[in-house]
Scaffold this motif. Structure first.
Motif, mmCIF file in Angstrom:
data_model
loop_
_atom_site.group_PDB
_atom_site.id
_atom_site.type_symbol
_atom_site.label_atom_id
_atom_site.label_comp_id
_atom_site.label_asym_id
_atom_site.label_seq_id
_atom_site.Cartn_x
_atom_site.Cartn_y
_atom_site.Cartn_z
ATOM 1 N N GLU A 165 -3.489 7.624 2.325
ATOM 2 C CA GLU A 165 -3.267 9.060 2.334
ATOM 3 C C GLU A 165 -3.626 9.688 0.986
ATOM 4 N N ALA A 166 -3.343 8.986 -0.105
ATOM 5 C CA ALA A 166 -3.676 9.508 -1.434
ATOM 6 C C ALA A 166 -5.188 9.604 -1.619
ATOM 7 N N LEU A 167 -5.936 8.588 -1.148
ATOM 8 C CA LEU A 167 -7.391 8.631 -1.245
ATOM 9 C C LEU A 167 -7.965 9.743 -0.370
ATOM 10 N N GLN A 168 -7.334 9.991 0.785
ATOM 11 C CA GLN A 168 -7.803 11.061 1.668
ATOM 12 C C GLN A 168 -7.650 12.421 0.994
ATOM 13 N N GLY A 213 0.780 -1.218 0.000
ATOM 14 C CA GLY A 213 0.000 0.000 0.000
ATOM 15 C C GLY A 213 0.814 1.270 0.000
ATOM 16 N N GLU A 214 2.130 1.164 -0.065
ATOM 17 C CA GLU A 214 2.975 2.362 -0.086
ATOM 18 C C GLU A 214 2.986 2.984 -1.479
ATOM 19 N N VAL A 215 3.207 4.275 -1.533
ATOM 20 C CA VAL A 215 3.335 5.000 -2.803
ATOM 21 C C VAL A 215 4.816 5.254 -3.032
ATOM 22 N N ARG A 216 5.353 4.697 -4.101
ATOM 23 C CA ARG A 216 6.790 4.726 -4.350
ATOM 24 C C ARG A 216 7.134 5.811 -5.357
ATOM 25 N N ARG A 217 8.380 6.248 -5.300
ATOM 26 C CA ARG A 217 8.847 7.310 -6.182
ATOM 27 C C ARG A 217 8.855 6.875 -7.640
ATOM 28 N N ILE A 241 1.531 18.020 -3.685
ATOM 29 C CA ILE A 241 1.234 17.339 -2.424
ATOM 30 C C ILE A 241 1.887 15.967 -2.454
ATOM 31 N N GLY A 242 2.693 15.672 -1.452
ATOM 32 C CA GLY A 242 3.352 14.378 -1.365
ATOM 33 C C GLY A 242 2.579 13.410 -0.484
ATOM 34 N N VAL A 243 2.418 12.183 -0.932
ATOM 35 C CA VAL A 243 1.732 11.149 -0.156
ATOM 36 C C VAL A 243 2.640 9.937 -0.063
ATOM 37 N N SER A 244 2.499 9.203 1.042
ATOM 38 C CA SER A 244 3.359 8.035 1.255
ATOM 39 C C SER A 244 2.612 6.716 1.223
ATOM 40 N N SER A 245 1.272 6.769 1.266
ATOM 41 C CA SER A 245 0.490 5.531 1.258
ATOM 42 C C SER A 245 -0.754 5.739 0.423
ATOM 43 N N ILE A 246 -1.374 4.625 0.042
ATOM 44 C CA ILE A 246 -2.571 4.700 -0.780
ATOM 45 C C ILE A 246 -3.749 5.265 0.025
#
Length: 456
Positions: free
Chosen positions: A448-451, A399-403, A441-446
């Motif tokens: 957080e991205a949905l939020q 579920g992490e968002v990678r670079r 906006i930087g996100v680290s997890s899926i």
């Protein structure tokens, strides 16, 4: 008279056998073994030197290297795909579905070169001279430097090249050309291989750029032996749907430039025209305020292209929910939906899912993962995304968002088209300054991205 010896050759991969077999042991295809008469062995030649000349090994430091001479055409998109223009002495293979516009493209390129006083020889193996002339009239082509020869005999083609000494040659298509010394039928593995080798020798020894058209199989790959793509300098695929106006010319091999470059062309009544700003074209019909729609900046070759990813989820009436994808890898969609269910808590196992890339473009890179996930969640919740959001990022199984690579170019393209926010991986935030007018906006997890994208 000496007895003729025969062999059986697989028309899919070129495997040779002294006896017939129903299934090829190399490519495992059925009913592809065709009987051919063995041709006498001939002395080989080195493709990059004159026949009969001797070659010796030399230190690499003593070999002169210089920039290849290139000829530019009026299609600047085609120039970029080829690496800056047509290289003298190169052999370019163009493949595509029937009726997609391969002959139209090459006839237009031939006319552009002929208008610059280059002699261009157009070899038509599938159409008569009158048919080619009718297409030229429709494209408003009128130049004395474009020569048309309806011929399939390679010896006659070689003779015509020697007499005319053109700067460019078009072969339409290689599957119709036959070598008189080869006994097999035109389009067979032996004919295609030998004809291409002869054309390669002509291109290298005379410095003539040769374009050859290749048929494709029902799976979409170039028909004939795989060695055909290895022999040529450049392989281009002409993609698109016959009922869609846009065509994509994709480079999958290029010895003189970058691979995976694409050129986007539009088919009109007057012929093909290049699309200067593909991002604007792919987004011009986007519906604002609709759920299941996101925009992602995908890198195609050296350019960023903004495309819209659409998702539609609906309750299934089957025991096994349907998963359909157009323009996106089906396995990638299945993986991301599994991550959404496990890591984001979305109960979508009883939902049919349909995803597509608007405009007919195919995207195949990890940076579109996050946009796919947001589109699926948006459609499932029936919550629209913001029309001025651009979403970029790779999603991992935890579920992490990678670079992702080349984030600065992606964000700049989004800012140029008026997007106000870019949701990107948090690890991509450092080391560069975002352009004016866009919030990054930087996100680290899926989750957080949905939020951020959907507010929940």
């Amino acid at each position: 008279m000496a007895k003729k010896t025969v062999k059986f050759v697989c028309q899919n991969c070129g495997y040779e056998s002294p006896k017939w077999m129903g299934k090829c042991p190399q490519c495992n295809q059925w009913n592809q073994m065709v009987e051919e008469i063995k041709a006498p062995k001939r002395k080989g030649f080195f493709l990059h030197t004159e026949p009969g000349s001797e070659t010796k090994a030399a230190p690499i430091t003593s070999i002169e290297s210089k920039e290849e001479k290139r000829t530019k055409v009026d299609f600047w998109e085609l120039n970029r795909v080829l690496g800056g223009g047509i290289v003298a002495g190169s052999l370019v293979l163009i493949g595509g579905d029937p009726g997609i516009g391969k002959s139209t493209l090459l006839l237009q390129v031939s006319a552009q070169l002929a208008k610059r006083a280059y002699n261009v020889l157009y070899i038509s193996g599938e159409e008569s001279a009158k048919q080619t002339k009718l297409r030229a009239d429709r494209l408003k082509i009128d130049t004395d430097h474009l020569y048309v020869l309806p011929e399939t005999d390679l010896s006659m083609i070689t003779q015509a090249i020697d007499e005319l000494n053109p700067g460019f040659v078009i072969i339409d298509s290689i599957q119709t050309i036959y070598h008189p010394e080869i006994t097999s039928a035109p389009g067979s593995v032996s004919q295609v291989r030998e004809s291409t080798a002869q054309l390669m020798r002509i291109a290298k020894t005379k410095g003539i750029a040769i374009f050859i058209v290749g048929h494709v199989t029902k799976e979409g790959s170039i028909a004939g032996p795989r060695v055909l793509e290895h022999m040529v300098d450049t392989v281009l695929y002409f993609e698109g749907e016959r009922h869609n106006a846009y065509r994509i010319l994709r480079a999958v091999k290029n010895r003189f430039g970058s691979t995976n470059e694409i050129a986007i062309l539009e088919m009109k009544e007057s012929g093909l025209e290049e699309v200067q700003n593909p991002s604007e074209i792919f987004l011009e019909e986007r519906t604002k305020g609709a759920s299941g729609s996101t925009v992602v900046a995908s890198i195609e070759g050296t350019r960023p292209v903004l495309v819209e990813i659409q998702a539609l989820l609906a309750p299934t009436f089957f025991n096994m929910p349907r998963r359909m994808a157009s323009g996106i890898d089906h396995n990638r969609v299945t993986l991301i939906m599994a991550v959404l269910e496990k890591r984001a808590g979305l109960l979508i196992q009883n939902q049919d899912a349909y995803l597509k890339v608007a405009g007919g473009l195919k995207v195949d890179e990890p940076a579109v993962d996050l946009a796919i996930a947001v589109s699926v969640a948006s459609s499932f919740r029936d919550q629209p995304t913001k029309a001025d959001d651009c979403i970029i990022g790779e999603v991992g199984l935890t579920g992490e968002v990678r670079r992702v690579s080349r984030i600065e170019q992606r964000v700049q393209e989004a800012a140029k088209l008026g997007f106000k926010r870019a949701i990107i991986p948090k690890n991509n935030l450092g080391g560069w300054a975002p352009p004016e007018g866009i919030e990054v906006i930087g996100v680290s997890s899926i989750q957080e991205a949905l939020q951020v994208a959907l507010g929940g």
